[in-house]
Design a protein around this motif. Structure first.
Motif, PDB file in Angstrom:
ATOM      1  N   LEU A 120       0.834  -1.211   0.000  1.00 16.25           N
ATOM      2  CA  LEU A 120       0.000   0.000   0.000  1.00 16.25           C
ATOM      3  C   LEU A 120       0.864   1.255   0.000  1.00 16.25           C
ATOM      4  CD1 LEU A 120      -3.005   0.978   0.248  1.00 16.25           C
ATOM      5  CD2 LEU A 120      -2.557   1.183   2.703  1.00 16.25           C
ATOM      6  N   THR A 168       2.173   1.790  -3.493  1.00 13.47           N
ATOM      7  CA  THR A 168       1.182   2.236  -4.485  1.00 13.47           C
ATOM      8  C   THR A 168       0.652   3.634  -4.167  1.00 13.47           C
ATOM      9  OG1 THR A 168      -0.603   1.110  -3.277  1.00 13.47           O
ATOM     10  CG2 THR A 168       0.444  -0.101  -5.077  1.00 13.47           C
ATOM     11  N   ASN A 169       0.406   3.941  -2.909  1.00 10.65           N
ATOM     12  CA  ASN A 169      -0.283   5.186  -2.557  1.00 10.65           C
ATOM     13  C   ASN A 169       0.633   6.338  -2.194  1.00 10.65           C
ATOM     14  OD1 ASN A 169      -2.384   3.378  -2.811  1.00 10.65           O
ATOM     15  ND2 ASN A 169      -3.525   4.159  -1.058  1.00 10.65           N
ATOM     16  N   ASN A 181       3.673   5.879  -5.480  1.00 10.77           N
ATOM     17  CA  ASN A 181       2.943   5.906  -6.757  1.00 10.77           C
ATOM     18  C   ASN A 181       3.445   4.876  -7.769  1.00 10.77           C
ATOM     19  OD1 ASN A 181       1.224   8.033  -5.918  1.00 10.77           O
ATOM     20  ND2 ASN A 181       2.809   9.534  -6.426  1.00 10.77           N
ATOM     21  N   TYR A 209      -7.044  -3.132   1.028  1.00 11.03           N
ATOM     22  CA  TYR A 209      -7.758  -2.927  -0.230  1.00 11.03           C
ATOM     23  C   TYR A 209      -9.213  -3.367  -0.095  1.00 11.03           C
ATOM     24  CZ  TYR A 209      -3.152  -2.272  -2.343  1.00 11.03           C
ATOM     25  OH  TYR A 209      -1.891  -1.817  -2.650  1.00 11.03           O
ATOM     26  N   ALA A 212      -4.893   3.448  -8.134  1.00 11.93           N
ATOM     27  CA  ALA A 212      -4.767   4.047  -6.804  1.00 11.93           C
ATOM     28  C   ALA A 212      -5.163   5.515  -6.777  1.00 11.93           C
ATOM     29  CB  ALA A 212      -3.337   3.894  -6.300  1.00 11.93           C
ATOM     30  N   GLN A 229     -13.428   2.701  -7.530  1.00 10.25           N
ATOM     31  CA  GLN A 229     -12.808   1.769  -8.475  1.00 10.25           C
ATOM     32  C   GLN A 229     -13.850   1.188  -9.431  1.00 10.25           C
ATOM     33  OE1 GLN A 229      -9.491   1.299  -8.630  1.00 10.25           O
ATOM     34  NE2 GLN A 229      -9.221   2.736  -6.923  1.00 10.25           N
TER      35      GLN A 229
END
Length: 474
Positions: A35, A38-39, A42, A262, A402, A407
């Protein structure tokens, strides 16, 4: 309380203090690292999962070497403590640098996080495997091992609380400064882990076995020799079944851990505040069921306790998947039962694996606590790497982005399968492996007595019925 009991209790607590750091760092990395990548950094999910998986694979090699090296370490500090102390010193700077969001572009950014993720995994192995093997040296009785693991599990829950709840609290406190929140969290987890690991090594001075240079295996610490050791361990019936049990649980846990955030965010649609409540439920279950699991294991046997917890969560998971995926009631029910199984596994599984050591000594004439625990750890790491990579691939294929708050339609069903369905099936498969595991309190006492009689040149035929059951000869 007898003096010997007081000493055993003290040993359990000084040994167990290292599990604060182990619990915090394991949960933090397993739950939040992908996480973070990804967050905050990036990276897309496939690349983030690849970094985590490659680092886990690197841990495999490190774990193999460290387990064998600790079996043959001739330090005056003992076979295990030098590794534990080294890991405690190294972990803090690694965590500080790993969770800093750097400004590198392109491949350099990926390489940076890959290198420090690999260093984290090496440090984790350097503590975990010698530390797990150390437990078998401190407790040699069937129930003593259960009691030792119960105390260490109780201490580990405090670390789990840090790993689960601290990131959510810090990120909420930092608001839009996501990068600062992750870095602060990494520093705090690093400090907790450093203190726990270092104190465990320091406070256990004079404990455990000290190996003479004459007894050390010359030239044994290489991949070929380690694989031969693993092969001998897996040839044991108990070794095979232990591997099946570990594989099934690790498949379930790896997907559960990496998919939790998630799932909570994009399937159950919870914000950070309510996600923290879910983790409070998890920690609460950890605390409530730990003494219950200990009582179950002492009364019913370690293996029977694990069969009950794995099968119960597997069945509940299937019910939730088909009737309540994405709902609040289904999420709470499934996470509570999984917490019961998870804490039971960490509390009891090592005690089950410890009992294989006597079987190895009977068949092969060796005590290989380090190799056994490294084999189990390496197996878990390999399975985790594979499952994390699979999760990243299917999440990417589902269209996850993300940068989007809402989504696409494919994301939630994929998360339901990864978070609930596959782990539930895996837990039921683990139950089947334990169903035929042959060591219980009676057979364990028989093989210990037979070993002692054989060492002393005495008759041990009265124990052979139970020994043959363990070996699968009747």
């Amino acid at each position: 309380m007898a003096k010997n009991d007081r000493n055993n209790l003290k040993d359990a607590y000084t040994y167990g203090i290292g599990f604060i750091g182990q619990g915090a760092s394991y949960i933090f990395m397993s739950t939040y690292f992908v996480l973070f990548l990804t967050n905050s950094v990036n990276l897309n999910p496939t690349v983030a999962a690849a970094i985590s998986s490659i680092a886990l694979l690197f841990e495999v090699l490190a774990g193999m070497l460290i387990g064998n090296a600790s079996d043959n370490c001739t330090s005056k500090m003992g076979r295990r403590r030098p590794f534990m102390l080294t890991a405690g010193i190294a972990i803090l700077p690694i965590m500080i640098l790993l969770f800093r969001t750097v400004s590198f572009e392109g491949p350099m950014r990926v390489i940076y996080y890959l290198v420090f993720a690999m260093l984290f995994r090496v440090a984790f192995s350097t503590f975990e495997i010698p530390n797990q093997a150390f437990g078998a040296e401190l407790a040699s009785g069937y129930d003593d091992r259960t009691k030792l693991r119960t105390i260490t599990r109780a201490i580990s829950i405090a670390g789990n609380g840090v790993g689960y709840l601290l990131p959510l609290g810090i990120l909420a406190l930092y608001g839009e400064d996501v990068k600062g929140g992750w870095w602060t969290t990494g520093i705090i987890v690093g400090v907790v882990t450093c203190l726990g690991w270092s104190l465990s090594a320091i406070l256990n001075r004079g404990k455990g076995l000290v190996l003479s240079k004459e007894d050390a295996v010359k030239g044994g610490n290489h991949i070929g020799a380690i694989f031969r050791n693993y092969l001998e361990l897996v040839k044991l019936r108990t070794g095979k079944l232990g591997v099946m049990y570990k594989t099934a649980f690790t498949c379930a846990l790896a997907l559960f851990n990496v998919a939790t955030i998630y799932y909570l965010q994009y399937s159950a649609h919870l914000d950070n505040k309510y996600m923290s409540y879910m983790y409070i439920v998890t920690i609460s279950v950890f605390m409530v069921v730990t003494p219950i699991i200990n009582r179950m294991a002492l009364k019913l046997g370690k293996v029977n306790q694990q069969m009950i917890s794995l099968s119960a969560t597997g069945v509940i998971g299937l019910i939730v998947f088909f009737l309540g995926a994405g709902t609040i009631w289904g999420t709470i029910l499934y996470m509570a039962f999984f917490a019961f199984t998870q804490t039971g596994f960490w509390q009891i599984s090592s005690a089950i694996f410890y009992d294989i050591i006597e079987v190895d000594e009977w068949v092969n004439g060796k005590r290989r606590e380090g190799d056994l625990m490294s084999m189990i750890s390496v197996l878990g790491t390999l399975i985790s790497a594979i499952m994390v990579q699979i999760f990243g691939l299917i999440l990417d294929a589902s269209g996850f982005d993300a940068t989007l708050e809402v989504q696409g339609a494919n994301v939630a069903p994929i998360l339901d399968v990864a978070f609930i369905l596959i782990p539930s099936i895996a837990l039921l498969m683990g139950t089947l492996a334990l169903k035929v595991f042959p060591i219980n309190k009676d057979t364990f006492e028989s093989i210990k007595a037979a070993l002692e009689a054989r060492r002393n040149g005495e008759d041990y035929s009265q124990y052979m019925d139970d020994v043959n059951k363990i070996l699968g000869r009747k």
